[in-house]
Write an enzyme that holds these catalytic residues in place. Structure first.
Site, PDB file in Angstrom:
ATOM      1  N   CYS A 115       0.758  -1.091   0.056  1.00  0.00           N
ATOM      2  CA  CYS A 115      -0.095   0.181  -0.100  1.00  0.00           C
ATOM      3  C   CYS A 115       0.964   1.190   0.029  1.00  0.00           C
ATOM      4  O   CYS A 115       1.781   1.429   0.645  1.00  0.00           O
ATOM      5  CB  CYS A 115      -0.753  -0.077   1.304  1.00  0.00           C
ATOM      6  SG  CYS A 115      -1.110   1.302   2.142  1.00  0.00           S
ATOM      7  N   HIS A 117       0.213   4.280   0.701  1.00  0.00           N
ATOM      8  CA  HIS A 117      -0.018   5.113   1.800  1.00  0.00           C
ATOM      9  C   HIS A 117       0.928   4.698   3.099  1.00  0.00           C
ATOM     10  O   HIS A 117       0.963   5.709   4.003  1.00  0.00           O
ATOM     11  CB  HIS A 117      -1.333   5.109   2.132  1.00  0.00           C
ATOM     12  CG  HIS A 117      -2.345   5.527   1.035  1.00  0.00           C
ATOM     13  ND1 HIS A 117      -3.385   5.120   0.708  1.00  0.00           N
ATOM     14  CD2 HIS A 117      -1.954   6.571   0.269  1.00  0.00           C
ATOM     15  CE1 HIS A 117      -3.992   5.594  -0.237  1.00  0.00           C
ATOM     16  NE2 HIS A 117      -2.991   6.381  -0.823  1.00  0.00           N
ATOM     17  N   HIS A 118       0.968   3.616   3.289  1.00  0.00           N
ATOM     18  CA  HIS A 118       1.720   3.097   4.521  1.00  0.00           C
ATOM     19  C   HIS A 118       2.821   2.386   4.521  1.00  0.00           C
ATOM     20  O   HIS A 118       3.544   1.994   5.494  1.00  0.00           O
ATOM     21  CB  HIS A 118       0.826   2.466   5.328  1.00  0.00           C
ATOM     22  CG  HIS A 118      -0.632   3.218   5.843  1.00  0.00           C
ATOM     23  ND1 HIS A 118      -1.730   3.115   5.237  1.00  0.00           N
ATOM     24  CD2 HIS A 118      -0.701   4.103   6.721  1.00  0.00           C
ATOM     25  CE1 HIS A 118      -2.656   4.018   5.708  1.00  0.00           C
ATOM     26  NE2 HIS A 118      -2.077   4.498   6.413  1.00  0.00           N
ATOM     27  N   GLN A 156      -5.009  -0.492  -4.226  1.00  0.00           N
ATOM     28  CA  GLN A 156      -5.853  -1.774  -4.776  1.00  0.00           C
ATOM     29  C   GLN A 156      -6.697  -1.078  -6.171  1.00  0.00           C
ATOM     30  O   GLN A 156      -6.741  -2.025  -6.955  1.00  0.00           O
ATOM     31  CB  GLN A 156      -6.777  -2.455  -3.807  1.00  0.00           C
ATOM     32  CG  GLN A 156      -7.116  -3.748  -4.230  1.00  0.00           C
ATOM     33  CD  GLN A 156      -8.044  -4.388  -3.397  1.00  0.00           C
ATOM     34  OE1 GLN A 156      -7.654  -4.314  -2.026  1.00  0.00           O
ATOM     35  NE2 GLN A 156      -8.920  -5.116  -3.507  1.00  0.00           N
ATOM     36  N   HIS A 184      -5.695  -5.809   3.849  1.00  0.00           N
ATOM     37  CA  HIS A 184      -4.540  -4.676   3.744  1.00  0.00           C
ATOM     38  C   HIS A 184      -3.970  -4.592   5.397  1.00  0.00           C
ATOM     39  O   HIS A 184      -5.006  -4.457   6.331  1.00  0.00           O
ATOM     40  CB  HIS A 184      -5.364  -3.436   3.533  1.00  0.00           C
ATOM     41  CG  HIS A 184      -5.591  -2.996   2.207  1.00  0.00           C
ATOM     42  ND1 HIS A 184      -5.151  -2.246   1.328  1.00  0.00           N
ATOM     43  CD2 HIS A 184      -6.490  -3.707   1.338  1.00  0.00           C
ATOM     44  CE1 HIS A 184      -5.545  -2.163  -0.065  1.00  0.00           C
ATOM     45  NE2 HIS A 184      -6.391  -3.320   0.103  1.00  0.00           N
ATOM     46  N   CYS A 186      -2.310  -2.509   6.988  1.00  0.00           N
ATOM     47  CA  CYS A 186      -2.606  -1.173   7.575  1.00  0.00           C
ATOM     48  C   CYS A 186      -4.100  -1.084   8.083  1.00  0.00           C
ATOM     49  O   CYS A 186      -4.187  -0.138   9.022  1.00  0.00           O
ATOM     50  CB  CYS A 186      -2.380  -0.019   6.418  1.00  0.00           C
ATOM     51  SG  CYS A 186      -3.313  -0.065   4.910  1.00  0.00           S
TER      52      CYS A 186
HETATM   53 ZN    ZN Z   1      -2.366   1.606   3.648  1.00  0.00          ZN
END
Ligand code: ZN
Length: 228
Positions: A115, A117-118, A156, A184, A186
């Site tokens: 991912c 974002h993380h 995704q 996920h 996260c």
């Molecule tokens: Zn994430």
């Protein structure tokens, strides 16, 4: 980003493995496992990981962590090897003229991605389908296409779309459908803890978008329990 010939051997091995059939270039999987060659790079990732360890209150010099910055560097280059895959080498002539216009479905394709974002993993399975218009692609290529786009920083939704668009571009089929289901880390490791939460995304093009019957047929197949 390093050019393809600059890649460290452990990353090159993954790229080769995605681009070529297993057995086509013997030994690439072994290279991957034993390829503990010297690291490319300028140590910036290693220095940054040391900073993180320090910042979270760890001692980067304690025994268990001494090798961690280098391992993390190595791991990220492997997990993002998909950026370096050459789609032409991946396809490698495996597009064939065939007079077949029924739906082709490959499902239960496992995938692992990160991912964006993380930088935490999300992983699950993909189902990929298309209805040819005189052209098909070798079945073994489809999981490789999934892997080429999974081994990158992703969301995704985009991953799903890229797989569908790739097939659309290369095969110009009557339609493409991709469904991905993933967990996920996260989401499940942080905040609201709901282990088992699965996110489903889909991308439908052509007949899969315009014809309800086609989409329903795909989703029915996709949802069938797999035979083991
Ligand atoms: Zn994430």
């Amino acid at each position: 980003m390093p050019t393809s010939s600059d890649l460290p051997s452990h990353v090159r091995a993954i790229v080769d493995e995605i681009e070529t059939e297993i057995g086509e270039e013997p030994g690439s999987a072994e290279t991957l496992i034993s390829g503990l060659g010297p690291h490319h790079g300028n140590g910036r990732v290693e220095a940054a990981v040391r900073e993180i360890l320090d910042e979270i209150g760890e001692d980067p010099d304690r025994q268990g962590l001494v090798g961690t910055p280098e391992r993390v560097h190595r791991m990220y280059t492997e997990l993002t090897a998909g950026y370096h895959v050459d789609p032409e080498r991946l396809i490698n002539g495996a597009v064939f003229d065939v007079d077949y216009s029924e739906m082709v479905i490959v499902k239960d394709i496992p995938f692992y991605s990160l991912c964006e974002h993380h930088l935490l993993p999300f992983f699950g399975t993909a189902a990929v389908a298309y209805i040819p218009r005189g052209r098909v692609i070798g079945l073994s290529k489809i999981p490789r296409i999934v892997e080429m786009y999974s081994r990158r920083l992703q969301v995704q939704e985009r991953l799903t779309q890229q797989i569908a668009e790739f097939l659309q571009d290369r095969l110009a089929p009557q339609g493409v459908g991709v469904v991905m289901e993933a967990t996920h880390l996260c989401a499940v490791m942080r905040g609201v803890r709901k282990p088992g939460t699965v996110m489903t995304t889909s991308s439908v093009l052509g007949l899969f978008r315009t014809r309800d019957r086609t989409r329903a047929e795909f989703l029915d197949h996709e949802a069938e329990p797999h035979v083991s």
